[in-house]
Design a protein around this motif. Sequence first.
Motif, PDB file in Angstrom:
ATOM      1  N   ASP A 182       0.836  -1.212   0.000  1.00 46.83           N
ATOM      2  CA  ASP A 182       0.000   0.000   0.000  1.00 46.83           C
ATOM      3  C   ASP A 182       0.869   1.261   0.000  1.00 46.83           C
ATOM      4  OD1 ASP A 182      -2.348  -1.451  -0.105  1.00 46.83           O
ATOM      5  OD2 ASP A 182      -2.880  -1.119   2.005  1.00 46.83           O
ATOM      6  N   ASP A 213       2.211   1.551  -3.468  1.00 41.61           N
ATOM      7  CA  ASP A 213       1.125   2.006  -4.339  1.00 41.61           C
ATOM      8  C   ASP A 213       0.994   3.518  -4.276  1.00 41.61           C
ATOM      9  OD1 ASP A 213      -1.963   2.757  -4.606  1.00 41.61           O
ATOM     10  OD2 ASP A 213      -1.655   0.907  -5.744  1.00 41.61           O
ATOM     11  N   ARG A 239     -12.425   1.332 -13.906  1.00 43.64           N
ATOM     12  CA  ARG A 239     -11.614   1.432 -12.693  1.00 43.64           C
ATOM     13  C   ARG A 239     -11.963   2.686 -11.901  1.00 43.64           C
ATOM     14  NH1 ARG A 239      -7.893  -1.858  -9.865  1.00 43.64           N
ATOM     15  NH2 ARG A 239      -6.196  -0.586  -9.087  1.00 43.64           N
ATOM     16  N   THR A 266     -12.142   3.671  -3.162  1.00 43.12           N
ATOM     17  CA  THR A 266     -12.521   2.410  -2.533  1.00 43.12           C
ATOM     18  C   THR A 266     -11.722   2.250  -1.243  1.00 43.12           C
ATOM     19  OG1 THR A 266     -10.829   1.000  -3.546  1.00 43.12           O
ATOM     20  CG2 THR A 266     -12.845   1.390  -4.840  1.00 43.12           C
ATOM     21  N   ASN A 322      -9.882  -0.236  -0.615  1.00 36.94           N
ATOM     22  CA  ASN A 322      -8.748  -1.109  -0.909  1.00 36.94           C
ATOM     23  C   ASN A 322      -7.942  -0.510  -2.061  1.00 36.94           C
ATOM     24  OD1 ASN A 322      -7.050  -3.186  -1.786  1.00 36.94           O
ATOM     25  ND2 ASN A 322      -8.561  -4.771  -1.333  1.00 36.94           N
ATOM     26  N   LYS A 323      -6.690  -0.179  -1.799  1.00 34.62           N
ATOM     27  CA  LYS A 323      -5.848   0.468  -2.816  1.00 34.62           C
ATOM     28  C   LYS A 323      -5.682  -0.390  -4.059  1.00 34.62           C
ATOM     29  CE  LYS A 323      -3.141   3.179   0.441  1.00 34.62           C
ATOM     30  NZ  LYS A 323      -3.543   4.514   0.093  1.00 34.62           N
ATOM     31  N   SER A 324      -5.819  -1.697  -3.936  1.00 43.72           N
ATOM     32  CA  SER A 324      -5.669  -2.558  -5.109  1.00 43.72           C
ATOM     33  C   SER A 324      -6.888  -2.472  -6.030  1.00 43.72           C
ATOM     34  CB  SER A 324      -5.436  -4.012  -4.691  1.00 43.72           C
ATOM     35  OG  SER A 324      -6.585  -4.561  -4.104  1.00 43.72           O
ATOM     36  N   GLN A 325      -7.947  -1.814  -5.574  1.00 50.12           N
ATOM     37  CA  GLN A 325      -9.173  -1.721  -6.362  1.00 50.12           C
ATOM     38  C   GLN A 325      -9.392  -0.357  -7.005  1.00 50.12           C
ATOM     39  OE1 GLN A 325     -11.176  -4.449  -6.845  1.00 50.12           O
ATOM     40  NE2 GLN A 325      -9.517  -5.496  -5.808  1.00 50.12           N
ATOM     41  N   ASP A 326      -8.479   0.581  -6.764  1.00 47.82           N
ATOM     42  CA  ASP A 326      -8.662   1.906  -7.366  1.00 47.82           C
ATOM     43  C   ASP A 326      -7.320   2.492  -7.800  1.00 47.82           C
ATOM     44  OD1 ASP A 326      -7.424   3.066  -5.074  1.00 47.82           O
ATOM     45  OD2 ASP A 326      -9.334   3.467  -4.135  1.00 47.82           O
ATOM     46  N   ASN A 378      -2.171  -1.574  -9.269  1.00 45.40           N
ATOM     47  CA  ASN A 378      -2.497  -2.671  -8.378  1.00 45.40           C
ATOM     48  C   ASN A 378      -1.178  -3.403  -8.175  1.00 45.40           C
ATOM     49  OD1 ASN A 378      -3.391  -4.878  -6.987  1.00 45.40           O
ATOM     50  ND2 ASN A 378      -4.676  -5.681  -8.618  1.00 45.40           N
TER      51      ASN A 378
END
Length: 130
Positions: free
Chosen positions: A16, A19, A36, A42, A44-48, A52
């Motif tokens: 994170d 990211d 996206r 969101t 979760n950083k992997s989702q926005d 990712n």
Amino acid sequence: MSHRSKWERRLREVFDEIDDILEDEYGAKYPLHPARARRGRTANKSQDGLFNVGAAYSAGLGSEYGEGYIVEIRLVTLSKVPREIRERIEDEVVELLNEKLPESFPDHDLRVERDGHLYKIVGDLSLGSL
């Protein structure tokens, strides 16, 4: 919470941070994929956002390094990102991991190695001292 869950939560925190660094540097340079969510939209950083980044555990069958975590770097855009930019981003992620892993896992000897065409976090993956 299991030791494996604690380990992977701590590793997620490292990714994170990475990211955020990548988003600050490259986030405005390429348009997001239309499906996206924008950065920070969101939980979760992997989702926005554009990136990712993370890792998936591998038992290491057929690997010269054995078990470890395969580093995953994904840019979520429909634009073509030049190879040299992708390679620069990969290099930056490896450099950041080598800096941040000892801070987050001080009792573990971890390093990032090239394993074929992938990068992998290898070393002391023991769960006992978390």
